[in-house]
Design a protein around this motif. Structure first.
Motif, PDB file in Angstrom:
ATOM      1  N   MET A 177       0.835  -1.208   0.000  1.00  0.00           N
ATOM      2  CA  MET A 177       0.000   0.000   0.000  1.00  0.00           C
ATOM      3  C   MET A 177       0.870   1.258   0.000  1.00  0.00           C
ATOM      4  SD  MET A 177      -2.866   1.172   2.785  1.00  0.00           S
ATOM      5  CE  MET A 177      -3.682  -0.423   2.658  1.00  0.00           C
ATOM      6  N   GLU A 178       1.887   1.266   0.864  1.00  0.00           N
ATOM      7  CA  GLU A 178       2.766   2.435   0.951  1.00  0.00           C
ATOM      8  C   GLU A 178       3.522   2.651  -0.358  1.00  0.00           C
ATOM      9  OE1 GLU A 178       6.730   3.837   3.452  1.00  0.00           O
ATOM     10  OE2 GLU A 178       5.443   2.247   4.246  1.00  0.00           O
ATOM     11  N   GLU A 179       4.009   1.565  -0.958  1.00  0.00           N
ATOM     12  CA  GLU A 179       4.762   1.692  -2.206  1.00  0.00           C
ATOM     13  C   GLU A 179       3.863   2.154  -3.349  1.00  0.00           C
ATOM     14  OE1 GLU A 179       8.021   1.536  -2.332  1.00  0.00           O
ATOM     15  OE2 GLU A 179       8.046   1.035  -0.203  1.00  0.00           O
ATOM     16  N   MET A 180       2.611   1.707  -3.361  1.00  0.00           N
ATOM     17  CA  MET A 180       1.693   2.149  -4.402  1.00  0.00           C
ATOM     18  C   MET A 180       1.399   3.641  -4.280  1.00  0.00           C
ATOM     19  SD  MET A 180       1.133  -0.353  -6.399  1.00  0.00           S
ATOM     20  CE  MET A 180      -0.288   0.206  -7.328  1.00  0.00           C
ATOM     21  N   VAL A 181       1.241   4.124  -3.049  1.00  0.00           N
ATOM     22  CA  VAL A 181       1.029   5.556  -2.834  1.00  0.00           C
ATOM     23  C   VAL A 181       2.264   6.343  -3.278  1.00  0.00           C
ATOM     24  CG1 VAL A 181       0.725   7.334  -1.069  1.00  0.00           C
ATOM     25  CG2 VAL A 181      -0.651   5.253  -0.987  1.00  0.00           C
ATOM     26  N   ASN A 182       3.460   5.835  -2.920  1.00  0.00           N
ATOM     27  CA  ASN A 182       4.697   6.494  -3.344  1.00  0.00           C
ATOM     28  C   ASN A 182       4.820   6.497  -4.868  1.00  0.00           C
ATOM     29  OD1 ASN A 182       5.472   6.992  -0.699  1.00  0.00           O
ATOM     30  ND2 ASN A 182       6.700   5.121  -0.541  1.00  0.00           N
ATOM     31  N   MET A 183       4.371   5.408  -5.495  1.00  0.00           N
ATOM     32  CA  MET A 183       4.426   5.324  -6.950  1.00  0.00           C
ATOM     33  C   MET A 183       3.532   6.377  -7.590  1.00  0.00           C
ATOM     34  SD  MET A 183       3.416   2.174  -9.481  1.00  0.00           S
ATOM     35  CE  MET A 183       4.471   1.020  -8.628  1.00  0.00           C
ATOM     36  N   ILE A 184       2.309   6.539  -7.059  1.00  0.00           N
ATOM     37  CA  ILE A 184       1.394   7.537  -7.600  1.00  0.00           C
ATOM     38  C   ILE A 184       1.962   8.946  -7.418  1.00  0.00           C
ATOM     39  CG2 ILE A 184      -0.884   8.575  -7.295  1.00  0.00           C
ATOM     40  CD1 ILE A 184      -1.894   5.766  -6.504  1.00  0.00           C
ATOM     41  N   ALA A 185       2.512   9.212  -6.216  1.00  0.00           N
ATOM     42  CA  ALA A 185       3.091  10.531  -5.955  1.00  0.00           C
ATOM     43  C   ALA A 185       4.276  10.791  -6.879  1.00  0.00           C
ATOM     44  CB  ALA A 185       3.516  10.633  -4.493  1.00  0.00           C
ATOM     45  N   GLY A 186       5.117   9.772  -7.079  1.00  0.00           N
ATOM     46  CA  GLY A 186       6.256   9.926  -7.973  1.00  0.00           C
ATOM     47  C   GLY A 186       5.835  10.145  -9.413  1.00  0.00           C
ATOM     48  N   GLN A 187       4.799   9.432  -9.836  1.00  0.00           N
ATOM     49  CA  GLN A 187       4.285   9.591 -11.201  1.00  0.00           C
ATOM     50  C   GLN A 187       3.756  11.000 -11.420  1.00  0.00           C
ATOM     51  OE1 GLN A 187       1.019   7.010 -12.133  1.00  0.00           O
ATOM     52  NE2 GLN A 187       0.972   7.560 -14.294  1.00  0.00           N
ATOM     53  N   ARG A 188       2.999  11.512 -10.446  1.00  0.00           N
ATOM     54  CA  ARG A 188       2.452  12.868 -10.567  1.00  0.00           C
ATOM     55  C   ARG A 188       3.575  13.914 -10.556  1.00  0.00           C
ATOM     56  NH1 ARG A 188      -1.369  11.063 -13.078  1.00  0.00           N
ATOM     57  NH2 ARG A 188      -3.160  10.205 -11.977  1.00  0.00           N
ATOM     58  N   ALA A 189       4.593  13.703  -9.735  1.00  0.00           N
ATOM     59  CA  ALA A 189       5.711  14.645  -9.702  1.00  0.00           C
ATOM     60  C   ALA A 189       6.447  14.644 -11.038  1.00  0.00           C
ATOM     61  CB  ALA A 189       6.667  14.279  -8.565  1.00  0.00           C
ATOM     62  N   TYR A 190       6.624  13.454 -11.610  1.00  0.00           N
ATOM     63  CA  TYR A 190       7.262  13.345 -12.928  1.00  0.00           C
ATOM     64  C   TYR A 190       6.415  14.066 -13.972  1.00  0.00           C
ATOM     65  CZ  TYR A 190       9.771  11.102 -16.804  1.00  0.00           C
ATOM     66  OH  TYR A 190      10.520  10.866 -17.932  1.00  0.00           O
ATOM     67  N   GLU A 191       5.102  13.880 -13.870  1.00  0.00           N
ATOM     68  CA  GLU A 191       4.162  14.480 -14.820  1.00  0.00           C
ATOM     69  C   GLU A 191       4.198  15.998 -14.757  1.00  0.00           C
ATOM     70  OE1 GLU A 191      -0.499  14.013 -14.964  1.00  0.00           O
ATOM     71  OE2 GLU A 191       0.455  12.040 -15.087  1.00  0.00           O
ATOM     72  N   VAL A 192       4.200  16.549 -13.552  1.00  0.00           N
ATOM     73  CA  VAL A 192       4.155  18.000 -13.406  1.00  0.00           C
ATOM     74  C   VAL A 192       5.477  18.627 -13.838  1.00  0.00           C
ATOM     75  CG1 VAL A 192       4.957  18.212 -11.006  1.00  0.00           C
ATOM     76  CG2 VAL A 192       3.261  19.832 -11.908  1.00  0.00           C
ATOM     77  N   ASN A 193       6.588  17.905 -13.658  1.00  0.00           N
ATOM     78  CA  ASN A 193       7.874  18.413 -14.152  1.00  0.00           C
ATOM     79  C   ASN A 193       7.914  18.423 -15.676  1.00  0.00           C
ATOM     80  OD1 ASN A 193      10.118  19.045 -12.061  1.00  0.00           O
ATOM     81  ND2 ASN A 193       9.108  17.252 -11.204  1.00  0.00           N
ATOM     82  N   SER A 194       7.337  17.383 -16.279  1.00  0.00           N
ATOM     83  CA  SER A 194       7.272  17.368 -17.742  1.00  0.00           C
ATOM     84  C   SER A 194       6.379  18.499 -18.259  1.00  0.00           C
ATOM     85  CB  SER A 194       6.749  16.013 -18.240  1.00  0.00           C
ATOM     86  OG  SER A 194       5.400  15.815 -17.885  1.00  0.00           O
ATOM     87  N   LYS A 195       5.324  18.810 -17.489  1.00  0.00           N
ATOM     88  CA  LYS A 195       4.451  19.923 -17.852  1.00  0.00           C
ATOM     89  C   LYS A 195       5.205  21.246 -17.757  1.00  0.00           C
ATOM     90  CE  LYS A 195       0.516  21.844 -18.915  1.00  0.00           C
ATOM     91  NZ  LYS A 195      -0.061  21.693 -20.281  1.00  0.00           N
ATOM     92  N   ALA A 196       6.086  21.375 -16.779  1.00  0.00           N
ATOM     93  CA  ALA A 196       6.889  22.600 -16.643  1.00  0.00           C
ATOM     94  C   ALA A 196       7.808  22.769 -17.848  1.00  0.00           C
ATOM     95  CB  ALA A 196       7.696  22.550 -15.354  1.00  0.00           C
ATOM     96  N   ILE A 197       8.380  21.657 -18.330  1.00  0.00           N
ATOM     97  CA  ILE A 197       9.223  21.727 -19.532  1.00  0.00           C
ATOM     98  C   ILE A 197       8.399  22.155 -20.737  1.00  0.00           C
ATOM     99  CG2 ILE A 197      10.549  20.321 -21.161  1.00  0.00           C
ATOM    100  CD1 ILE A 197      11.619  18.735 -18.840  1.00  0.00           C
ATOM    101  N   GLN A 198       7.213  21.585 -20.863  1.00  0.00           N
ATOM    102  CA  GLN A 198       6.328  21.930 -21.974  1.00  0.00           C
ATOM    103  C   GLN A 198       5.949  23.414 -21.934  1.00  0.00           C
ATOM    104  OE1 GLN A 198       2.761  19.577 -22.117  1.00  0.00           O
ATOM    105  NE2 GLN A 198       1.838  20.782 -23.738  1.00  0.00           N
ATOM    106  N   THR A 199       5.631  23.914 -20.731  1.00  0.00           N
ATOM    107  CA  THR A 199       5.243  25.318 -20.585  1.00  0.00           C
ATOM    108  C   THR A 199       6.414  26.242 -20.918  1.00  0.00           C
ATOM    109  OG1 THR A 199       3.652  24.721 -18.867  1.00  0.00           O
ATOM    110  CG2 THR A 199       4.335  27.035 -18.984  1.00  0.00           C
ATOM    111  N   ALA A 200       7.613  25.883 -20.430  1.00  0.00           N
ATOM    112  CA  ALA A 200       8.797  26.700 -20.729  1.00  0.00           C
ATOM    113  C   ALA A 200       9.073  26.716 -22.229  1.00  0.00           C
ATOM    114  CB  ALA A 200      10.003  26.167 -19.967  1.00  0.00           C
ATOM    115  N   ASP A 201       8.875  25.581 -22.876  1.00  0.00           N
ATOM    116  CA  ASP A 201       9.073  25.503 -24.322  1.00  0.00           C
ATOM    117  C   ASP A 201       8.076  26.388 -25.057  1.00  0.00           C
ATOM    118  OD1 ASP A 201      10.129  24.309 -26.830  1.00  0.00           O
ATOM    119  OD2 ASP A 201       8.157  23.358 -26.910  1.00  0.00           O
ATOM    120  N   GLU A 202       6.813  26.401 -24.615  1.00  0.00           N
ATOM    121  CA  GLU A 202       5.794  27.235 -25.252  1.00  0.00           C
ATOM    122  C   GLU A 202       6.112  28.719 -25.075  1.00  0.00           C
ATOM    123  OE1 GLU A 202       2.184  25.957 -23.457  1.00  0.00           O
ATOM    124  OE2 GLU A 202       2.032  24.103 -24.645  1.00  0.00           O
ATOM    125  N   MET A 203       6.639  29.067 -23.899  1.00  0.00           N
ATOM    126  CA  MET A 203       7.004  30.469 -23.668  1.00  0.00           C
ATOM    127  C   MET A 203       8.174  30.876 -24.558  1.00  0.00           C
ATOM    128  SD  MET A 203       6.547  30.620 -19.522  1.00  0.00           S
ATOM    129  CE  MET A 203       6.876  32.377 -19.360  1.00  0.00           C
TER     130      MET A 203
END
Length: 262
Positions: free
Chosen positions: A227-253
């Motif tokens: 259970m703990e590892e699955m929660v950590n996995m979801i949190a890590g996935q979302r953090a990876y996702e939001v960082n990729s979104k930051a790259i996309q936003t910087a590229d658009e700017m």
């Protein structure tokens, strides 16, 4: 804007390593004596545009200054040596350590290694060995005519020989402990090696001050919580996702900047 690209990229790289650690934990959820790992993160360099405490005008100091961080990185991946759940097996050669300590085994080169996995077997000469064939240290030999093996909580190994009603002691299991077990080097196969940061091993008998006791017929399970590892996995996935979104936003700017017309 280029700074934002590299900052977000460092966050993606850190989360990728975090996912590698989580995946290894989940892969070993059924490994006896396995200890989970945890990735620790830290921020990295900062660019200082204005230092705190500098003078803005006569008699006036800047209270906070201007510092912009340049991302994150994994500071360490450490083993967490909490005790796993005890699993009954009814196998007389399965041993679990309740508390602190490691079994000591000798590898093929004669070096001493350490493990929490107590699924022991007998080799062709009667020695107690691990699943890899590494014998316990000090060596314990079970006679060929032994009909039953009894291992007490304090490590004393007794056997009932064929035709005898009283047990015969053939040895005592010794444990080792470290001042900093998180500093041990993982060798794979549930084995650890001493390092300079782990400290010098202290050998002792099970039940002595600071050492755990032995439970015969039990194995210590992995201390991984799915259970703990699955929660950590979801949190890590979302953090990876939001960082990729930051790259996309910087590229658009940057794209918008490049499209400016005089």
């Amino acid at each position: 804007m280029i700074r934002a690209l590299w900052t977000a990229a460092s966050g993606m790289e850190a989360q990728q390593l975090n996912m590698d650690v989580i995946a290894n934990n989940l892969a070993n959820v059924n490994s006896s004596g396995f200890k989970k790992s945890r990735a620790d993160f830290q921020d990295i360099l900062y660019q200082t545009s204005k230092a705190a405490g500098t003078t803005a005008t006569a008699g006036v100091e800047v209270p906070t200054g201007v510092q912009v961080g340049l991302g994150s990185r994994v500071a360490s991946v450490q083993k967490v040596f909490t005790v796993g759940d005890m699993q009954g097996t009814d196998n007389e050669l399965d041993l679990a350590i309740e508390g602190n300590g490691f079994f000591q085994v000798a590898d093929t080169a004669g070096e001493t290694l350490y493990t929490r996995a107590g699924a022991l077997k007998k080799d062709s000469t009667g020695r107690l060995v691990t699943s890899e064939g590494f014998p316990l240290t000090p060596e314990i030999v079970i006679p060929q005519n032994a009909t039953r093996v009894s291992i007490g909580q304090f490590g004393n190994v007794e056997v009932f020989l064929d035709g005898q009603s009283t047990p015969t002691q053939v040895g005592t299991i010794e444990l080792a402990r470290f001042s900093n077990p998180a500093g041990l080097s993982s060798m794979g196969r549930n084995l650890y090696a001493e390092t300079t940061t782990s400290g010098t091993p202290e050998a002792g008998t099970p039940g002595d001050l600071g050492f755990g006791t032995i439970s015969q017929g039990f194995l210590e399970g992995s201390n991984v919580s799915i259970m703990e590892e699955m929660v950590n996995m979801i949190a890590g996935q979302r953090a990876y996702e939001v960082n990729s979104k930051a790259i996309q936003t910087a590229d658009e700017m940057l794209q918008m900047t490049n499209g400016l017309v005089r």
